[in-house]
Design an enzyme around this catalytic site. Structure first.
Site, PDB file in Angstrom:
ATOM      1  CD  GLU A   1      11.217  -3.438  -2.719  1.00  0.00           C
ATOM      2  OE1 GLU A   1      11.660  -3.553  -1.561  1.00  0.00           O
ATOM      3  OE2 GLU A   1      10.459  -2.534  -3.076  1.00  0.00           O
ATOM      4  CG  LEU A   2      10.633  -9.494   0.528  1.00  0.00           C
ATOM      5  CD1 LEU A   2      11.128 -10.800   1.099  1.00  0.00           C
ATOM      6  CD2 LEU A   2       9.132  -9.544   0.296  1.00  0.00           C
TER       7      LEU A   2
ATOM      8  CD  GLU B   1       9.913  -2.840   6.536  1.00  0.00           C
ATOM      9  OE1 GLU B   1       9.192  -3.834   6.355  1.00  0.00           O
ATOM     10  OE2 GLU B   1      10.415  -2.175   5.606  1.00  0.00           O
TER      11      GLU B   1
ATOM     12  N   GLY C   1       6.109  -6.294  -0.647  1.00  0.00           N
ATOM     13  CA  GLY C   1       5.343  -6.308   0.596  1.00  0.00           C
ATOM     14  C   GLY C   1       6.242  -6.666   1.759  1.00  0.00           C
TER      15      GLY C   1
ATOM     16  CE  LYS D   1      -3.886  -8.940  -2.845  1.00  0.00           C
ATOM     17  NZ  LYS D   1      -4.557  -7.771  -2.343  1.00  0.00           N
TER      18      LYS D   1
ATOM     19  CB  CYS E   1      10.969  -0.905   1.263  1.00  0.00           C
ATOM     20  SG  CYS E   1      11.162  -0.165  -0.350  1.00  0.00           S
TER      21      CYS E   1
ATOM     22  CD1 TRP F   1      -0.359  -1.581   3.096  1.00  0.00           C
ATOM     23  CD2 TRP F   1       0.481   0.462   3.392  1.00  0.00           C
ATOM     24  NE1 TRP F   1       0.348  -1.594   4.278  1.00  0.00           N
ATOM     25  CE2 TRP F   1       0.872  -0.345   4.482  1.00  0.00           C
ATOM     26  CE3 TRP F   1       0.907   1.790   3.374  1.00  0.00           C
ATOM     27  CZ2 TRP F   1       1.666   0.119   5.535  1.00  0.00           C
ATOM     28  CZ3 TRP F   1       1.699   2.255   4.410  1.00  0.00           C
ATOM     29  CH2 TRP F   1       2.067   1.436   5.468  1.00  0.00           C
ATOM     30  CG  ASN F   2       5.044   1.175   0.607  1.00  0.00           C
ATOM     31  OD1 ASN F   2       4.587   0.175   0.074  1.00  0.00           O
ATOM     32  ND2 ASN F   2       6.314   1.473   0.561  1.00  0.00           N
TER      33      ASN F   2
HETATM   34  O1  TXE Z   1       1.737  -5.982   3.692  1.00  0.00           O
HETATM   35  P1  TXE Z   1       1.621  -7.453   3.205  1.00  0.00           P
HETATM   36  P2  TXE Z   1       0.646  -5.095   4.399  1.00  0.00           P
HETATM   37  C1  TXE Z   1       5.327  -4.036   5.879  1.00  0.00           C
HETATM   38  C2  TXE Z   1       5.012  -2.994   6.882  1.00  0.00           C
HETATM   39  C3  TXE Z   1       3.580  -3.238   7.201  1.00  0.00           C
HETATM   40  C4  TXE Z   1       3.420  -4.715   6.967  1.00  0.00           C
HETATM   41  C5  TXE Z   1       2.040  -5.144   6.599  1.00  0.00           C
HETATM   42  O2  TXE Z   1       5.847  -3.202   7.985  1.00  0.00           O
HETATM   43  O3  TXE Z   1       3.303  -2.968   8.522  1.00  0.00           O
HETATM   44  O4  TXE Z   1       4.307  -4.976   5.922  1.00  0.00           O
HETATM   45  O5  TXE Z   1       1.573  -4.408   5.482  1.00  0.00           O
HETATM   46  C6  TXE Z   1      -0.934  -9.381  -0.350  1.00  0.00           C
HETATM   47  N1  TXE Z   1      -0.824 -14.458  -0.895  1.00  0.00           N
HETATM   48  N2  TXE Z   1       5.400  -3.535   4.545  1.00  0.00           N
HETATM   49  O6  TXE Z   1      -0.398  -5.822   5.135  1.00  0.00           O
HETATM   50  O7  TXE Z   1       0.807  -8.242   4.118  1.00  0.00           O
HETATM   51  C7  TXE Z   1      -1.639  -8.225   0.310  1.00  0.00           C
HETATM   52  O8  TXE Z   1      -3.021  -8.305   0.089  1.00  0.00           O
HETATM   53  C8  TXE Z   1      -0.672 -13.495  -1.807  1.00  0.00           C
HETATM   54  C9  TXE Z   1       6.704  -3.388   4.018  1.00  0.00           C
HETATM   55  O9  TXE Z   1       0.188  -4.173   3.351  1.00  0.00           O
HETATM   56  O10 TXE Z   1       2.994  -7.901   2.905  1.00  0.00           O
HETATM   57  C10 TXE Z   1      -0.956  -7.052  -0.366  1.00  0.00           C
HETATM   58  O11 TXE Z   1      -1.488  -6.844  -1.672  1.00  0.00           O
HETATM   59  N3  TXE Z   1      -0.732 -12.195  -1.506  1.00  0.00           N
HETATM   60  C11 TXE Z   1       6.755  -3.249   2.563  1.00  0.00           C
HETATM   61  C12 TXE Z   1       0.476  -7.534  -0.484  1.00  0.00           C
HETATM   62  O12 TXE Z   1       0.410  -8.956  -0.384  1.00  0.00           O
HETATM   63  C13 TXE Z   1      -0.931 -11.839  -0.231  1.00  0.00           C
HETATM   64  C14 TXE Z   1       5.642  -2.511   1.953  1.00  0.00           C
HETATM   65  C15 TXE Z   1       1.380  -6.996   0.612  1.00  0.00           C
HETATM   66  O13 TXE Z   1       0.797  -7.281   1.856  1.00  0.00           O
HETATM   67  C16 TXE Z   1      -1.099 -12.821   0.761  1.00  0.00           C
HETATM   68  C17 TXE Z   1       4.365  -2.744   2.588  1.00  0.00           C
HETATM   69  C18 TXE Z   1      -1.044 -14.178   0.390  1.00  0.00           C
HETATM   70  N4  TXE Z   1      -1.186 -15.175   1.271  1.00  0.00           N
HETATM   71  C19 TXE Z   1       4.292  -3.232   3.844  1.00  0.00           C
HETATM   72  N5  TXE Z   1      -1.290 -12.176   1.936  1.00  0.00           N
HETATM   73  C20 TXE Z   1       8.061  -2.682   2.102  1.00  0.00           C
HETATM   74  N6  TXE Z   1       9.127  -2.933   2.822  1.00  0.00           N
HETATM   75  O14 TXE Z   1       8.121  -2.030   1.082  1.00  0.00           O
HETATM   76  C21 TXE Z   1      -1.237 -10.851   1.683  1.00  0.00           C
HETATM   77  N7  TXE Z   1      -1.038 -10.645   0.368  1.00  0.00           N
END
Ligand code: TXE
Length: 490
Positions: free
Chosen positions: A248-249, A383, A226, A173, A282, A149-150
């Site tokens: 990209e984590l 993080e 994510g 997605k 990130c 989402w960021n």
């Molecule tokens: O990320 P998620 P979220 C970190 C940040 C934040 C935490 C949670 O610390 O607090 O992640 O954020 C999809 N199979 N970052 O909930 O869960 C989900 O729907 C397939 C760091 O947004 O990682 C979304 O589209 N997909 C990061 C995407 O994965 C799945 C940037 C990311 O969700 C899934 C964002 C599954 N089983 C958050 N479960 C960075 N470092 O850039 C979820 N998703």
């Protein structure tokens, strides 16, 4: 409330259910996002598969693909103001930041449009008589693009543009926390003239939409941004059917400040590095490593710059720090502030929800700094993804390198020094995908970006990125008139 549709096989599709998206500045829901199901995912992947193998897209040559990508870049530029305000509303991004970002984003499409017709195979030297051996780079297949989402448009653009340039078809997605801008971009994809099914967008939750998408037998590759935990889950699911992945984590990037640096520039760089986008990037420079000889002086400098940061309405062009993008993230940051307290971290600034009048009911956290931290503390290892900085002292270069590298992550690092030898030495020793020297947060579609260690797999941006969407075929062509003995390997 504003409502949106999915994009499947070139047509807007309404889902039976929807969910609300909250405006984090107003603290109220503002849009209804379609809640897709596994059936929508299946329809989207089937459409992408058909478009890849049967539709007109499979007959498009590289020049034609490039032309469509350029058209999409133009449309993005034309609609940048609308997309920018959607992102502010949906995600609490700063309007000033989004305007800048969206004026840049079309370039990503132009760059990969230009690369589309430069995907060249080679004629290889052959050690076999009467045989030509050449390579072709072919699209890897249907690509699942899953974003966080960021920075929805930015994260999407750097996957979508090379995937389409390579000739793949995609199912996107976006995050359930910030889907609106991606759904608006979907309407531009239609306008640009991409054939039906080349780009599909399904919105919803990770378990309902993300998992079936990653597991689908007709998806060949997953491009994901994510969190580390979800990244691992996606990697496991993809492994079951041996899909290719780029991930990209997260990060816990260090900014390392030496006494010989221009300390004014360094303080500004450190503050922008961690507090920009309210720390929700990130690459946030969330650990500040400072040489002990300037620890007090530099900590005070950073504190005074951070204390002067303007918070408030993300629509105001002079706001520097906006709200946290969603309630879940807001609560997560607050938990880390509690953890810091119970771990005995020394609070230098902030440490709480911002209750300034200009923040209204919004989800704001004060810029927060912990002094004299220890690299083993949870706030230094995990993080947080919020406006939280921890300062850690060091005594010499080797100790700075050891502390910087003592992290599960390896996304980026900043080094502030005027010593050329030190610049070169540090850039070689830091176990990270990006090193910034006397700057921070410089990124470009022209330069590879990605993580070492738990920060990810593969690279985005730059020429290299297009090969993540291609696979190489080796073709052997015999011109021999007599077929040699087939039982002897040639
Ligand atoms: O990320 P998620 P979220 C970190 C940040 C934040 C935490 C949670 O610390 O607090 O992640 O954020 C999809 N199979 N970052 O909930 O869960 C989900 O729907 C397939 C760091 O947004 O990682 C979304 O589209 N997909 C990061 C995407 O994965 C799945 C940037 C990311 O969700 C899934 C964002 C599954 N089983 C958050 N479960 C960075 N470092 O850039 C979820 N998703």
């Amino acid at each position: 409330m504003k409502s949106y549709s999915l994009l499947i096989d070139g047509a807007p599709v309404t889902a039976q259910a929807s969910f609300e998206s909250e405006d984090p500045f107003q603290g109220k829901p503002w849009a209804l996002i379609p809640r897709a199901t596994a059936q929508h995912v299946d329809a989207a992947v089937e459409a992408a598969y058909r478009a890849l193998h049967q539709g007109p897209w499979s007959g498009f040559n590289a020049t034609q693909r490039g032309a469509l990508l350029r058209r999409l870049g133009d449309l993005l530029a034309e609609h940048s103001e609308t997309l920018a305000s959607t992102e502010v509303r949906d995600n609490g991004k700063l309007l000033s930041d989004m305007r800048k970002q969206l004026s840049y984003e079309p370039q990503v499409f132009y760059y990969y449009a230009g690369l589309a017709d430069k995907i060249e195979g080679s004629l290889l030297p052959s050690d076999k008589a009467d045989i030509l051996n050449f390579t072709r780079h072919e699209p890897v297949g249907v690509v699942a693009i899953i974003t966080a989402w960021n920075a929805p448009i930015n994260l999407l653009a750097k996957k979508l543009a090379p995937a389409l340039a390579a000739g793949c078809t995609v199912v996107v997605k976006p995050s359930e926390h910030a889907s609106a801008s991606t759904l608006e971009l979907a309407t531009l994809i239609e306008k640009a003239g991409f054939p039906n099914g080349v780009v599909n967008v399904v919105t919803g939750f990770g378990d309902e939409v993300g998992s079936p998408l990653v597991s689908h037998s007709k998806v060949s590759k997953v491009a994901f941004t994510g969190s580390e935990n979800t990244g691992k889950r996606v990697y496991e699911l993809a492994a079951r059917s041996l899909k290719k992945v780029t991930l990209e984590l997260g990060g816990k990037s260090p900014n390392i400040v030496f006494p010989d640096a221009n300390l004014e520039n360094a303080a500004n760089g450190v503050v922008a590095g961690v507090f920009a986008a309210s720390g929700q990037t990130c690459i946030a420079g969330a650990r500040l490593l400072v040489h002990r000889s300037i620890l007090e002086e530099f900590s005070e400098r950073v504190k005074s710059v951070a204390a002067g940061v303007r918070m408030g309405n993300p629509m105001d062009l002079d706001t520097e720090l906006g709200p946290i993008a969603n309630r879940q993230q807001f609560e997560k940051i607050r938990q880390y502030l509690d953890i810091a307290r119970s771990d005995g971290a020394e609070l230098l600034l902030g440490g709480k929800r911002a209750e300034r009048p200009e923040c209204g009911d919004g989800l704001f956290i004060e810029p927060t700094i912990y002094a004299r931290g220890d690299n083993q503390m949870r706030i230094a290892r995990e993080e947080i993804f919020g406006p939280v900085l921890v300062i850690i002292p060091f005594d010499d270069d080797e100790q700075a390198i050891a502390i910087a590298n003592d992290s599960p992550y390896g996304l980026a690092a900043g080094v502030w020094t005027n010593d050329m030898r030190r610049m070169v030495h540090m850039s070689g020793k830091l176990q990270v995908g990006t090193v910034w020297i006397n700057t921070y947060r410089a990124v470009s579609f022209m330069s590879p970006f990605g993580g070492y260690k738990a920060s990810g797999i593969g690279r985005e941006n730059g020429r290299e990125a297009i090969y993540a969407y291609l696979q190489t075929k080796s073709v052997w062509l015999s011109t021999a008139t007599n077929v040699p003995n087939p039982f002897i390997m040639r």
